[in-house]
Design a protein around this motif. Structure first.
Motif, mmCIF file in Angstrom:
data_model
loop_
_atom_site.group_PDB
_atom_site.id
_atom_site.type_symbol
_atom_site.label_atom_id
_atom_site.label_comp_id
_atom_site.label_asym_id
_atom_site.label_seq_id
_atom_site.Cartn_x
_atom_site.Cartn_y
_atom_site.Cartn_z
ATOM 1 N N SER A 157 38.906 41.588 33.774
ATOM 2 C CA SER A 157 38.589 40.211 33.384
ATOM 3 C C SER A 157 37.167 39.832 33.777
ATOM 4 N N LEU A 158 36.505 39.159 32.856
ATOM 5 C CA LEU A 158 35.134 38.687 33.047
ATOM 6 C C LEU A 158 35.050 37.217 32.700
ATOM 7 N N LEU A 159 34.397 36.448 33.553
ATOM 8 C CA LEU A 159 34.099 35.050 33.255
ATOM 9 C C LEU A 159 32.606 34.937 32.977
ATOM 10 N N VAL A 160 32.268 34.304 31.861
ATOM 11 C CA VAL A 160 30.875 34.111 31.463
ATOM 12 C C VAL A 160 30.554 32.625 31.517
ATOM 13 N N SER A 211 39.961 34.301 40.674
ATOM 14 C CA SER A 211 40.876 34.584 39.564
ATOM 15 C C SER A 211 40.365 35.615 38.570
ATOM 16 N N VAL A 212 39.122 36.091 38.695
ATOM 17 C CA VAL A 212 38.591 37.065 37.736
ATOM 18 C C VAL A 212 37.953 38.236 38.481
ATOM 19 N N ASP A 213 37.875 39.361 37.776
ATOM 20 C CA ASP A 213 37.264 40.541 38.370
ATOM 21 C C ASP A 213 35.758 40.402 38.516
ATOM 22 N N VAL A 229 35.215 34.732 41.607
ATOM 23 C CA VAL A 229 35.379 36.181 41.621
ATOM 24 C C VAL A 229 36.376 36.587 42.711
ATOM 25 N N ARG A 230 37.260 37.503 42.381
ATOM 26 C CA ARG A 230 38.220 38.011 43.375
ATOM 27 C C ARG A 230 37.494 38.768 44.482
ATOM 28 N N ASP A 231 38.175 38.935 45.600
ATOM 29 C CA ASP A 231 37.630 39.734 46.687
ATOM 30 C C ASP A 231 37.306 41.138 46.171
ATOM 31 N N GLY A 232 36.108 41.623 46.495
ATOM 32 C CA GLY A 232 35.719 42.956 46.062
ATOM 33 C C GLY A 232 35.269 43.048 44.617
ATOM 34 N N GLY A 233 35.116 41.916 43.949
ATOM 35 C CA GLY A 233 34.686 41.903 42.558
ATOM 36 C C GLY A 233 33.168 41.985 42.427
ATOM 37 N N VAL A 234 32.660 41.526 41.280
ATOM 38 C CA VAL A 234 31.234 41.651 40.986
ATOM 39 C C VAL A 234 30.688 40.341 40.416
ATOM 40 N N PHE A 235 29.483 39.998 40.820
ATOM 41 C CA PHE A 235 28.776 38.824 40.308
ATOM 42 C C PHE A 235 27.398 39.273 39.848
ATOM 43 N N VAL A 236 27.048 38.933 38.609
ATOM 44 C CA VAL A 236 25.719 39.243 38.091
ATOM 45 C C VAL A 236 25.063 37.955 37.607
#
Length: 309
Positions: A157-160, A211-213, A229-236
């Motif tokens: 899952s990705l949130l934009v 709630s999102v990867d 972002v969930r724990d251990g996820g990614v933010f760009v």
């Protein structure tokens, strides 16, 4: 040759259209006769002095669609001839798109002609006109690079954020094409638009924490978006160095776009296949560059404003 430049920093009124010397291509370069060139927020930043260059004449414009007008010469042999020996070439008359990267440069793409490196050039999409093609390079390359940094697998899952904008819209389409589940954050009035781009879910700003990867933060929400972002996820993020610090094991980074004709050619192919939608908010004559900057400053633009020499 006419070109849009700034010699003093300021608002839209700082943009001047002046006579400039015709640029000449060197080795591994081509000159493009500009058919259309998009106006981006980075141009407003350059105009306002955000990237320095005080006391210089600075050319505006990063995106270009047009026709190869001249090919550089190296060692007495035209680059075209050498390229043909390697199985590929840019020839005079080729319809192309390119990214002319650079914050402070004497000449940009908001001109009648521009010189770019050959490896920044790609064949223009065949299914759209030059005005639409000019909206592709900077924003689509940024979105594609951001998705590469996210390293998501199909089904994740990705949130934009800013999903109705130029970078955000391309990111939604590219992510959906890769089988990623997309939540689009935008204004309520843009829900229909972002769903048409491929978003599975929509939010006007209320998102459950963790709630999102991953998040691609095209709207510059920063720490607020990081919470989703969930724990251990990614933010760009989309501004190098401006991403929030890592928390909860979330990897945070930001995209820095660079000219890449190979990647741009792939994006042009996706346009022709109907995967990517090119959106034009309005077209202005080059001589109306200041007027286009004023419209951009008003905000609420959906798609890109484009200058036509």
């Amino acid at each position: 040759m006419r070109a849009a430049v700034v010699t003093t920093f300021g608002g839209p009124e700082a943009v001047e259209v002046v006579d400039s010397e015709m640029p000449e291509p060197g080795a591994r370069q081509v000159r493009i006769k500009v058919a259309a060139a998009a106006l981006n927020p980075v141009d407003a930043g350059v105009r306002a002095g955000a990237f320095g260059g005080a006391g210089k004449r600075i050319g505006l414009g990063w995106d270009v669609a047009g026709t190869v007008d001249a090919v550089g010469v190296a060692g007495g042999t035209s680059l075209l001839e050498r390229s043909r020996e390697l199985g590929g070439a840019w020839a005079v008359g080729d319809e192309v798109v390119a990214l002319d990267y650079g914050m402070v440069k004497p000449l940009g793409t908001h001109a009648e002609y521009v010189v770019v490196d050959t490896d920044a050039v790609a064949k223009a999409p065949a299914t759209v006109d030059a005005v639409h093609a000019a909206t592709l390079p900077l924003n689509a390359l940024t979105a594609a690079r951001a998705l590469d940094l996210l390293e998501l697998e199909p089904g994740q899952s990705l949130l934009v954020t800013g999903a109705a904008g130029a970078v955000g819209g391309f990111a939604v389409q590219l992510a959906a094409h890769r089988g990623i589940s997309v939540t689009a954050v935008a204004r309520e009035a843009d829900e229909e638009l972002v769903r048409s781009l491929g978003a599975d879910r929509f939010s006007s700003g209320e998102v459950a924490p963790g709630s999102v990867d991953a998040v691609l933060d095209a709207a510059l929400l920063g720490e607020r978006a990081l919470e989703w972002v969930r724990d251990g996820g990614v933010f760009v993020g989309v501004i190098p160095g401006a991403q929030p610090a890592s928390v909860r094991g979330v990897r945070t980074t930001a995209v820095e776009v660079s000219p890449n004709g190979t990647h741009l050619a792939e994006l042009a192919r996706l346009v022709d296949e109907g995967v990517l939608t090119l959106r034009v908010a309005g077209a202005y004559a080059l001589e109306e560059a200041a007027k286009a900057h004023a419209r951009l400053a008003e905000g609420g633009v959906r798609g890109r404003l484009v200058l036509v020499p």
